[in-house]
Design a protein around this motif. Structure first.
Motif, PDB file in Angstrom:
ATOM      1  N   LEU A 244       0.813  -1.213   0.000  1.00 45.02           N
ATOM      2  CA  LEU A 244       0.000   0.000   0.000  1.00 45.02           C
ATOM      3  C   LEU A 244       0.848   1.265   0.000  1.00 45.02           C
ATOM      4  N   ALA A 383      -4.224  -4.256  -0.588  1.00 44.84           N
ATOM      5  CA  ALA A 383      -2.902  -4.120  -1.203  1.00 44.84           C
ATOM      6  C   ALA A 383      -2.925  -4.500  -2.683  1.00 44.84           C
ATOM      7  N   ASN A 386      -4.734  -1.903  -4.616  1.00 41.31           N
ATOM      8  CA  ASN A 386      -3.919  -0.698  -4.750  1.00 41.31           C
ATOM      9  C   ASN A 386      -2.967  -0.782  -5.942  1.00 41.31           C
ATOM     10  N   SER A 406      -4.166   4.701  -3.699  1.00 39.22           N
ATOM     11  CA  SER A 406      -3.982   4.268  -2.305  1.00 39.22           C
ATOM     12  C   SER A 406      -5.184   4.647  -1.452  1.00 39.22           C
TER      13      SER A 406
END
Length: 497
Positions: A244, A383, A386, A406
């Motif tokens: 991230l 994650a 992202n 993000s």
């Protein structure tokens, strides 16, 4: 353990804040000299290699958080034998981790030329990277001893020594650049400073906990198994957190250019310094929360959380407004107009900062309660999302797209999931008591930014004198507004008492 939680928390905040203020001033001096002498290209490499090494920190497999978490109970119960056994176990683990980081780091050397994206190649690129790698490996050598000091609510002692080491490191690094313009020596001093800091902290731990020296205590198989179970959950958190926050500079370098990593890093320097000051408050109370969880009931936990959230909302609103209104002026006066990012990028940076700031109380309880066990997969999904969004949005929106990715990943995943779980499992309360204050705070923050932006729309800030006047006006208006809004809340009253 005879000292009260309140006293230790106050010490941690005081010394931690002093440490960060001194570090911030030194970093600004260091960064100014760095840019004037070496330029944005080397600044970009600095930021890029830092992110690559953050990726390599995955090798610790989440032991850092698991380690501090495992110390809470034995420290609260004065179980010295258990603490000694844990220290011995973690010493062996981190020796292996340091070796793994070094080996994995070496395998990346042949690929550096594909990641670095500059118009003109820089000599000794691999050597610079190896010094970054060495600094990371050295940082693992005595981390287990620093962790027991933090878990015992005595982080203020670490802050005292870090402040001294950082001062001398910055002075010597600045002198080296001024006298020799040598980036290699600059990095070498960083490695030496990290080593010295670790030695000091190690000796401090030996002095505070003499029963750790030459201890032959060992953990039994079930205790090791329990730690590894926690570690597996934290490892997923670790991967998620790095993906991230640790991939942005790599993607920026490859998709947009390494020089943009350097320009962006000036903003990150300011945000990191402010975040470090804010983190002192939460990290200082996390160990206390861990102690409270062992001894108190859900009602008491929720009361503490309410006061923490009030502090969080006040800080988040105040800092976010001030950052948006002041950071471009600071960059302009400090480094010049060539280092200013456009409005869309600035909004993406500030919004991302705000989301990270308001969720701090949740993170503090997550670390102290072991919430990471139940929420590991939602973080992993965040994650992965992202990375996908960063590539997609970066293609169309550039730097702003990568940063907005993000924020979106956070909002649609753990930003709502973690509070729901925490309130249900540990507080036995409805999560709306968390979200309603959050929405109100966001609206107040946006309103303040709009009003102040209109107010200063016709003013040009081109000198330090004008900048300081603007700081005073912005801070006073924001602070008075925030206090007026929150002065009657139960959380605010609890903080004052």
């Amino acid at each position: 353990m005879s000292e009260s939680r309140t006293k230790n928390t106050a010490r941690n905040i005081t010394f931690g804040t002093l440490n960060q203020v001194v570090t911030l001033l030194l970093n600004f001096i260091n960064r100014t000299i760095f840019i004037k002498i070496l330029g944005p290209e080397y600044l970009g490499i600095n930021g890029l290699f830092s992110d690559i090494l953050m990726m390599l920190s995955l090798a610790d497999l989440g032991f850092g958080t698991a380690m501090i978490y495992s110390f809470y109970k034995p420290l609260a119960e004065n179980d010295n034998k258990k603490v000694a056994a844990l220290i011995k176990f973690y010493r062996k683990v981190y020796s292996i981790i340091a070796s793994c980081v070094f080996v994995i780091g070496l395998t990346l050397v042949p690929f550096l030329r594909y990641i670095v994206n500059l118009e003109s190649p820089i000599a000794y690129l691999e050597v610079y990277y190896l010094l970054f790698l060495s600094n990371t490996v050295i940082s693992y050598l005595f981390v287990y001893k620093a962790s027991i000091i933090s878990a015992d609510q005595k982080n203020y002692l670490i802050s005292k020594y870090q402040m001294k080491v950082n001062f001398y490191r910055t002075v010597f690094q600045s002198l080296i650049l001024l006298l020799t313009r040598n980036y290699l020596l600059y990095l070498f001093i960083q490695v030496i400073a990290t080593f010295i800091n670790n030695i000091i902290i190690s000796r401090l731990a030996d002095k505070l906990y003499p029963y750790l020296i030459n201890s032959r205590q060992k953990l039994d198989r079930n205790e090791k198994k329990h730690i590894f179970e926690n570690m597996k959950s934290i490892f997923i958190y670790k991967i998620s957190g790095v993906l991230l926050t640790g991939t942005d500079n790599i993607l920026i370098s490859m998709m947009i250019g390494t020089i943009w990593v350097g320009i962006y890093s000036n903003y990150i320097l300011v945000l990191t310094a402010i975040n470090s000051l804010i983190n002192i408050i939460y990290s200082s109370v996390t160990a206390s929360i861990g102690n409270v969880i062992v001894t108190e009931k859900p009602k008491k936990l929720f009361e503490i959380f309410k006061s923490m959230q009030t502090v969080s909302l006040v800080i988040s609103c105040f800092v976010t407004v001030c950052l948006y209104m002041l950071i471009n002026d600071l960059i302009n006066i400090w480094l010049g107009p060539d280092y200013i990012l456009d409005d869309l990028i600035l909004i993406s940076i500030i919004f991302n900062f705000y989301l990270g700031s308001v969720i701090h109380p949740i993170w503090s309880y997550r670390e102290a309660t072991g919430l990471f066990v139940q929420t590991k997969y939602i973080m992993l999904f965040a994650a992965i999302l992202n990375i996908f969004l960063s590539v997609l949005m970066g293609k169309y929106l550039g730097l702003a797209g990568i940063i907005f990715a993000s924020s979106i990943s956070r909002l649609v995943t753990y930003f709502w999931y973690e509070p729901n779980l925490l309130f249900r499992v540990y507080f036995e309360e409805k999560a709306k008591k968390y979200y309603i204050p959050l929405v109100i705070n966001l609206l107040i923050t946006i309103l303040l930014i709009v009003v102040l932006k209109v107010l200063f729309n016709f003013f040009t800030i081109d000198t330090w004198y004008k900048f300081f006047i603007k700081i005073i006006i912005v801070c006073l208006i924001t602070l008075i507004t925030v206090i007026m809004v929150y002065r009657r809340t139960s959380g605010f009253k609890m903080v004052l008492t």
